[in-house]
Design a protein around this motif. Structure first.
Motif, PDB file in Angstrom:
ATOM      1  N   VAL A 245     -32.717 -61.378  -3.652  1.00 30.49           N
ATOM      2  CA  VAL A 245     -31.623 -60.421  -3.817  1.00 30.49           C
ATOM      3  C   VAL A 245     -32.152 -59.114  -4.404  1.00 30.49           C
ATOM      4  O   VAL A 245     -31.731 -58.027  -4.005  1.00 30.49           O
ATOM      5  CB  VAL A 245     -30.512 -61.016  -4.708  1.00 30.49           C
ATOM      6  CG1 VAL A 245     -29.428 -59.982  -4.981  1.00 30.49           C
ATOM      7  CG2 VAL A 245     -29.905 -62.245  -4.039  1.00 30.49           C
ATOM      8  N   GLN A 246     -33.088 -59.198  -5.326  1.00 30.39           N
ATOM      9  CA  GLN A 246     -33.689 -57.990  -5.893  1.00 30.39           C
ATOM     10  C   GLN A 246     -34.337 -57.151  -4.794  1.00 30.39           C
ATOM     11  O   GLN A 246     -34.168 -55.924  -4.747  1.00 30.39           O
ATOM     12  CB  GLN A 246     -34.743 -58.366  -6.938  1.00 30.39           C
ATOM     13  CG  GLN A 246     -35.455 -57.150  -7.544  1.00 30.39           C
ATOM     14  CD  GLN A 246     -36.666 -57.546  -8.371  1.00 30.39           C
ATOM     15  OE1 GLN A 246     -37.035 -58.721  -8.442  1.00 30.39           O
ATOM     16  NE2 GLN A 246     -37.293 -56.567  -9.001  1.00 30.39           N
ATOM     17  N   GLU A 247     -35.083 -57.800  -3.918  1.00 24.06           N
ATOM     18  CA  GLU A 247     -35.740 -57.074  -2.829  1.00 24.06           C
ATOM     19  C   GLU A 247     -34.727 -56.472  -1.867  1.00 24.06           C
ATOM     20  O   GLU A 247     -34.871 -55.334  -1.412  1.00 24.06           O
ATOM     21  CB  GLU A 247     -36.680 -58.026  -2.072  1.00 24.06           C
ATOM     22  CG  GLU A 247     -37.885 -58.485  -2.883  1.00 24.06           C
ATOM     23  CD  GLU A 247     -38.837 -57.335  -3.195  1.00 24.06           C
ATOM     24  OE1 GLU A 247     -38.963 -56.425  -2.361  1.00 24.06           O
ATOM     25  OE2 GLU A 247     -39.446 -57.346  -4.276  1.00 24.06           O
TER      26      GLU A 247
ATOM     27  N   VAL B 190     -24.813 -63.513  -1.419  1.00 26.87           N
ATOM     28  CA  VAL B 190     -26.147 -64.003  -1.048  1.00 26.87           C
ATOM     29  C   VAL B 190     -26.725 -64.853  -2.177  1.00 26.87           C
ATOM     30  O   VAL B 190     -27.326 -65.900  -1.940  1.00 26.87           O
ATOM     31  CB  VAL B 190     -27.084 -62.824  -0.714  1.00 26.87           C
ATOM     32  CG1 VAL B 190     -28.522 -63.320  -0.545  1.00 26.87           C
ATOM     33  CG2 VAL B 190     -26.640 -62.133   0.566  1.00 26.87           C
ATOM     34  N   LEU B 191     -26.513 -64.419  -3.429  1.00 24.33           N
ATOM     35  CA  LEU B 191     -27.037 -65.181  -4.555  1.00 24.33           C
ATOM     36  C   LEU B 191     -26.331 -66.525  -4.685  1.00 24.33           C
ATOM     37  O   LEU B 191     -26.969 -67.550  -4.962  1.00 24.33           O
ATOM     38  CB  LEU B 191     -26.876 -64.380  -5.847  1.00 24.33           C
ATOM     39  CG  LEU B 191     -27.449 -65.025  -7.109  1.00 24.33           C
ATOM     40  CD1 LEU B 191     -28.946 -65.261  -6.958  1.00 24.33           C
ATOM     41  CD2 LEU B 191     -27.163 -64.163  -8.332  1.00 24.33           C
ATOM     42  N   GLN B 192     -25.022 -66.564  -4.467  1.00 23.84           N
ATOM     43  CA  GLN B 192     -24.286 -67.825  -4.536  1.00 23.84           C
ATOM     44  C   GLN B 192     -24.790 -68.815  -3.498  1.00 23.84           C
ATOM     45  O   GLN B 192     -24.884 -70.016  -3.762  1.00 23.84           O
ATOM     46  CB  GLN B 192     -22.787 -67.577  -4.319  1.00 23.84           C
ATOM     47  CG  GLN B 192     -22.078 -66.934  -5.501  1.00 23.84           C
ATOM     48  CD  GLN B 192     -20.618 -66.677  -5.203  1.00 23.84           C
ATOM     49  OE1 GLN B 192     -20.059 -67.232  -4.267  1.00 23.84           O
ATOM     50  NE2 GLN B 192     -19.986 -65.819  -6.000  1.00 23.84           N
ATOM     51  N   SER B 193     -25.125 -68.324  -2.333  1.00 28.67           N
ATOM     52  CA  SER B 193     -25.532 -69.210  -1.247  1.00 28.67           C
ATOM     53  C   SER B 193     -26.989 -69.636  -1.344  1.00 28.67           C
ATOM     54  O   SER B 193     -27.344 -70.748  -0.960  1.00 28.67           O
ATOM     55  CB  SER B 193     -25.299 -68.518   0.104  1.00 28.67           C
ATOM     56  OG  SER B 193     -23.943 -68.226   0.289  1.00 28.67           O
ATOM     57  N   SER B 194     -27.846 -68.724  -1.844  1.00 33.85           N
ATOM     58  CA  SER B 194     -29.280 -69.006  -1.834  1.00 33.85           C
ATOM     59  C   SER B 194     -29.848 -69.359  -3.195  1.00 33.85           C
ATOM     60  O   SER B 194     -30.808 -70.135  -3.287  1.00 33.85           O
ATOM     61  CB  SER B 194     -30.036 -67.782  -1.303  1.00 33.85           C
ATOM     62  OG  SER B 194     -29.947 -66.699  -2.235  1.00 33.85           O
TER      63      SER B 194
ATOM     64  N   TYR C  21     -25.782 -60.245 -11.490  1.00 39.34           N
ATOM     65  CA  TYR C  21     -25.062 -61.038 -10.492  1.00 39.34           C
ATOM     66  C   TYR C  21     -25.089 -62.529 -10.817  1.00 39.34           C
ATOM     67  O   TYR C  21     -24.267 -63.280 -10.310  1.00 39.34           O
ATOM     68  CB  TYR C  21     -25.634 -60.768  -9.098  1.00 39.34           C
ATOM     69  CG  TYR C  21     -25.430 -59.339  -8.689  1.00 39.34           C
ATOM     70  CD1 TYR C  21     -24.167 -58.860  -8.350  1.00 39.34           C
ATOM     71  CD2 TYR C  21     -26.489 -58.430  -8.690  1.00 39.34           C
ATOM     72  CE1 TYR C  21     -23.971 -57.531  -8.010  1.00 39.34           C
ATOM     73  CE2 TYR C  21     -26.299 -57.111  -8.340  1.00 39.34           C
ATOM     74  CZ  TYR C  21     -25.033 -56.662  -8.009  1.00 39.34           C
ATOM     75  OH  TYR C  21     -24.839 -55.346  -7.684  1.00 39.34           O
ATOM     76  N   THR C  22     -26.019 -62.948 -11.671  1.00 40.59           N
ATOM     77  CA  THR C  22     -25.994 -64.348 -12.096  1.00 40.59           C
ATOM     78  C   THR C  22     -24.799 -64.586 -13.003  1.00 40.59           C
ATOM     79  O   THR C  22     -24.273 -65.699 -13.066  1.00 40.59           O
ATOM     80  CB  THR C  22     -27.283 -64.719 -12.844  1.00 40.59           C
ATOM     81  OG1 THR C  22     -27.386 -63.950 -14.054  1.00 40.59           O
ATOM     82  CG2 THR C  22     -28.505 -64.456 -11.982  1.00 40.59           C
ATOM     83  N   ARG C  23     -24.348 -63.551 -13.706  1.00 46.42           N
ATOM     84  CA  ARG C  23     -23.154 -63.680 -14.542  1.00 46.42           C
ATOM     85  C   ARG C  23     -21.921 -63.876 -13.664  1.00 46.42           C
ATOM     86  O   ARG C  23     -21.016 -64.643 -13.986  1.00 46.42           O
ATOM     87  CB  ARG C  23     -22.988 -62.447 -15.415  1.00 46.42           C
ATOM     88  CG  ARG C  23     -24.081 -62.278 -16.457  1.00 46.42           C
ATOM     89  CD  ARG C  23     -24.053 -60.901 -17.075  1.00 46.42           C
ATOM     90  NE  ARG C  23     -22.789 -60.630 -17.753  1.00 46.42           N
ATOM     91  CZ  ARG C  23     -22.405 -59.410 -18.122  1.00 46.42           C
ATOM     92  NH1 ARG C  23     -23.162 -58.366 -17.851  1.00 46.42           N
ATOM     93  NH2 ARG C  23     -21.257 -59.235 -18.746  1.00 46.42           N
ATOM     94  N   LEU C  24     -21.886 -63.179 -12.531  1.00 41.25           N
ATOM     95  CA  LEU C  24     -20.781 -63.375 -11.592  1.00 41.25           C
ATOM     96  C   LEU C  24     -20.796 -64.790 -11.042  1.00 41.25           C
ATOM     97  O   LEU C  24     -19.753 -65.430 -10.897  1.00 41.25           O
ATOM     98  CB  LEU C  24     -20.894 -62.372 -10.438  1.00 41.25           C
ATOM     99  CG  LEU C  24     -20.431 -60.937 -10.692  1.00 41.25           C
ATOM    100  CD1 LEU C  24     -20.704 -60.087  -9.470  1.00 41.25           C
ATOM    101  CD2 LEU C  24     -18.961 -60.895 -11.042  1.00 41.25           C
TER     102      LEU C  24
ATOM    103  N   SER D 101     -34.112 -57.370 -14.022  1.00 45.23           N
ATOM    104  CA  SER D 101     -33.056 -57.411 -15.039  1.00 45.23           C
ATOM    105  C   SER D 101     -31.784 -56.746 -14.521  1.00 45.23           C
ATOM    106  O   SER D 101     -30.679 -57.109 -14.919  1.00 45.23           O
ATOM    107  CB  SER D 101     -33.526 -56.720 -16.330  1.00 45.23           C
ATOM    108  OG  SER D 101     -33.800 -55.353 -16.097  1.00 45.23           O
ATOM    109  N   THR D 102     -31.933 -55.761 -13.640  1.00 43.99           N
ATOM    110  CA  THR D 102     -30.763 -55.122 -13.028  1.00 43.99           C
ATOM    111  C   THR D 102     -30.040 -56.097 -12.118  1.00 43.99           C
ATOM    112  O   THR D 102     -28.809 -56.143 -12.071  1.00 43.99           O
ATOM    113  CB  THR D 102     -31.180 -53.882 -12.225  1.00 43.99           C
ATOM    114  OG1 THR D 102     -31.953 -53.016 -13.065  1.00 43.99           O
ATOM    115  CG2 THR D 102     -29.958 -53.132 -11.706  1.00 43.99           C
ATOM    116  N   THR D 103     -30.798 -56.910 -11.411  1.00 46.73           N
ATOM    117  CA  THR D 103     -30.217 -57.872 -10.471  1.00 46.73           C
ATOM    118  C   THR D 103     -29.563 -59.045 -11.205  1.00 46.73           C
ATOM    119  O   THR D 103     -28.637 -59.667 -10.675  1.00 46.73           O
ATOM    120  CB  THR D 103     -31.306 -58.406  -9.526  1.00 46.73           C
ATOM    121  OG1 THR D 103     -32.149 -57.332  -9.130  1.00 46.73           O
ATOM    122  CG2 THR D 103     -30.707 -59.051  -8.287  1.00 46.73           C
TER     123      THR D 103
END
Length: 341
Positions: free
Chosen positions: A281-283, A271-275, A296-299, A291-293
């Motif tokens: 994504v956190q919600e 979802v993060l890659q697409s949006s 996924y930006t590292r991925l 900060s937990t979410t």
């Protein structure tokens, strides 16, 4: 900082060896530790004795600064933070025992900690593998079993649910229900960590799988209100779902056995890659802190770096290798809406 001068002359190697052997006898006989554990302690103490010997101090004369220097040496040599922590644990126990024998007046390892381990990246499937798993169909002797497992897979990947949230789903909303799915509105209402409720969109494919499962569930239904039950009508346990998902992923031809949280990671990453919408994504995941979410930006950056390494003619210089030696980049995901499958 250089280590302090030894407070006493280093004894012959036999003296240190005798102390080590006495301690190993203590943990083997007195504490009745397993042979495997004693073997690990043996290796750790042999390493400690070697450091002390090379430094020119007795084991009983080792100071805090010595331990810190040896930890730094192990770290610079590439030993993992976890490996160093285990070694320090073995050393610490040895010096506790020496103190009880009145052979030292302080424990040089007491306040030494291993280097902080970097937080590992979550394991996520590639888009193609995730879609293959979700679309996988089997010919089962019991169609209800296949319908149930397919629905579980769709909800884990399509909604990013935690396994505890999934097993807590009931067929219908009620005052005692921890969670349920409103098929009409296309939403899953779940009870997450910290007893916090949230609503998650349920995509078309997951709703279709839910409808098939509910039609089959009637053959198994007992008095349990759980959405996902076994053939005897009881609510499924997390372990049962882990076993079924691992089996399904292998039968779908995936190289890596899949566990439920891997599908949650895959949901978030895709979802993060697409949006590119981290807040959304956190919600969706129900994270209290962004900060937990952000992991996924590292991925997402890792994916971009792979594309760069494979495509740019000067990427080899950045990576320290020729462009031809760079592995092929994974298939880039097709643009999708924020709403998951």
């Amino acid at each position: 900082m250089s280590p302090p001068e030894p407070t006493q002359a280093a004894p012959q190697g036999q003296g240190d060896a005798a102390l080590v052997q006495a301690y190993l006898n203590h943990v083997r006989v007195g504490k009745r530790l397993a042979d495997r554990t004693v073997d690990l302690y043996t290796g750790d103490l042999e390493r400690l004795a070697a450091h002390a010997r090379d430094t020119g101090v007795a084991l009983t004369a080792v100071q805090n600064a010595h331990i810190r220097r040896w930890v730094a040496q192990m770290h610079s040599a590439g030993r993992s933070a976890r490996g160093i922590a285990l070694i320090l644990s073995g050393w610490r126990g040895f010096y506790v025992w020496l103190g009880r024998q009145s052979l030292i007046d302080h424990n040089p390892v007491q306040d030494v900690r291993a280097p902080k381990a970097g937080k590992p990246l979550p394991k996520a499937l590639g888009v193609d593998d995730a879609v293959r798993l979700a679309a996988h169909q089997e010919e089962a002797d019991d169609p209800a079993l296949e319908a149930r497992d397919a629905c579980i897979t769709e909800l884990l990947y399509g909604c990013g649910l935690r396994i505890g949230e999934l097993v807590g789903l009931d067929v219908a909303a009620s005052g005692s229900a921890r969670g349920w799915i409103d098929a009409k509105d296309g939403e899953a209402h779940v009870l997450g960590k910290g007893a916090k409720r949230r609503s998650v969109p349920v995509g078309r494919q997951a709703l279709a799988a839910l409808g098939v499962w509910l039609a089959q569930r009637a053959a198994w239904a007992g008095d349990d209100p759980a959405l996902f039950i076994g053939s005897r009508g009881q609510r499924l346990t997390p372990q049962h779902i882990r076993v079924r998902l691992k089996r399904r992923s292998l039968r779908a031809g995936l190289a890596t056995p899949v566990h439920p949280h891997m599908l949650r990671h895959s949901f978030a990453s895709h979802v993060l890659q697409s949006s590119g919408d981290l807040r959304a994504v956190q919600e969706l995941l129900g994270h209290a802190s962004i900060s937990t979410t952000q992991v996924y930006t590292r991925l997402d950056f890792q994916h971009l770096a792979q594309v760069y390494d494979a495509a740019h003619p000067r990427a080899g210089a950045r990576a320290g290798q020729s462009p031809k030696a760079v592995p092929d980049a994974p298939t880039a995901p097709k643009p999708r809406a924020v709403r998951p499958r």
